[in-house]
Design a protein around this motif. Structure first.
Motif, PDB file in Angstrom:
ATOM      1  N   TYR A 164       0.857  -1.179   0.000  1.00  0.00           N
ATOM      2  CA  TYR A 164       0.000   0.000   0.000  1.00  0.00           C
ATOM      3  C   TYR A 164       0.895   1.231   0.000  1.00  0.00           C
ATOM      4  O   TYR A 164       1.799   1.335   0.824  1.00  0.00           O
ATOM      5  N   VAL A 165       0.621   2.162  -0.922  1.00  0.00           N
ATOM      6  CA  VAL A 165       1.436   3.363  -1.040  1.00  0.00           C
ATOM      7  C   VAL A 165       0.548   4.603  -1.086  1.00  0.00           C
ATOM      8  O   VAL A 165      -0.597   4.543  -1.531  1.00  0.00           O
ATOM      9  N   SER A 166       1.089   5.697  -0.594  1.00  0.00           N
ATOM     10  CA  SER A 166       0.457   7.005  -0.713  1.00  0.00           C
ATOM     11  C   SER A 166       1.169   7.726  -1.844  1.00  0.00           C
ATOM     12  O   SER A 166       2.396   7.756  -1.887  1.00  0.00           O
ATOM     13  N   VAL A 167       0.404   8.306  -2.768  1.00  0.00           N
ATOM     14  CA  VAL A 167       0.985   8.862  -3.987  1.00  0.00           C
ATOM     15  C   VAL A 167       0.568  10.316  -4.158  1.00  0.00           C
ATOM     16  O   VAL A 167      -0.555  10.698  -3.844  1.00  0.00           O
ATOM     17  N   SER A 168       1.486  11.130  -4.667  1.00  0.00           N
ATOM     18  CA  SER A 168       1.159  12.498  -5.062  1.00  0.00           C
ATOM     19  C   SER A 168       1.799  12.750  -6.411  1.00  0.00           C
ATOM     20  O   SER A 168       2.837  12.192  -6.735  1.00  0.00           O
ATOM     21  N   GLY A 169       1.160  13.559  -7.185  1.00  0.00           N
ATOM     22  CA  GLY A 169       1.637  13.843  -8.537  1.00  0.00           C
ATOM     23  C   GLY A 169       0.440  14.030  -9.447  1.00  0.00           C
ATOM     24  O   GLY A 169      -0.648  14.390  -9.000  1.00  0.00           O
TER      25      GLY A 169
END
Length: 159
Positions: A71-76
């Motif tokens: 599980y990852v938190s992503v921004s972009g």
């Protein structure tokens, strides 16, 4: 005068910058080839439950497989295109493949699950209650083989 403006900017902008990725504080960070950044929230063993319905009066088939979860938190740049989503998911799987393989050292896992959460993009309206504010944070996820191929997307379609 300039010092006052710089001081005011620092006071007003610091909390906003600190909250942009607060969930990543102290977590391993990554950067993908398309400029997307994020951090690992959870990497461990899990289960993949599948339900297949053929329709009509045929019985529904259910299966459960052991899996490794990332599980990852992503921004972009958020994308609704499945080709972009699957490319990012495959890249994350390949990037963390050594750690994923180490988690299932007993060779019991058959699948890898990768889920990308987008906390900077809130869907719909915020629901305010007396105790908390609840937001609908979008996610994009897929399960795939242990060699990071053939992703099968799950959840609702990107919106």
């Amino acid at each position: 005068m300039t010092r006052i403006l710089i001081f005011l900017f620092a006071i007003l902008a610091a909390p906003a910058m600190a909250q942009s990725q607060f969930e990543c504080k102290g977590k391993p960070k990554f950067s993908l080839s398309d400029g997307t950044n994020g951090c690992v929230l959870h990497l461990d063993k899990g289960m993949l439950n599948s339900t297949v319905s053929s329709g009509g009066d045929r019985p529904t088939r259910k299966s459960t497989q052991r899996a490794v979860e990332l599980y990852v938190s992503v921004s972009g740049t958020y994308s609704k295109k499945m080709r972009t989503i699957n490319g990012r998911i495959k890249e994350l799987c390949q990037m963390y493949h050594p750690q994923l393989v180490a988690v299932h050292a007993d060779k019991s896992a058959r699948k890898i699950i990768v889920v990308m959460f987008w906390p900077g993009r809130v869907l719909g309206q915020a629901e305010e209650t007396a105790q908390a504010v609840s937001y609908d944070v979008p996610y994009q996820g897929a399960s795939m083989e242990l060699n990071c191929t053939a992703p099968r997307n799950f959840g609702r379609r990107p919106g």
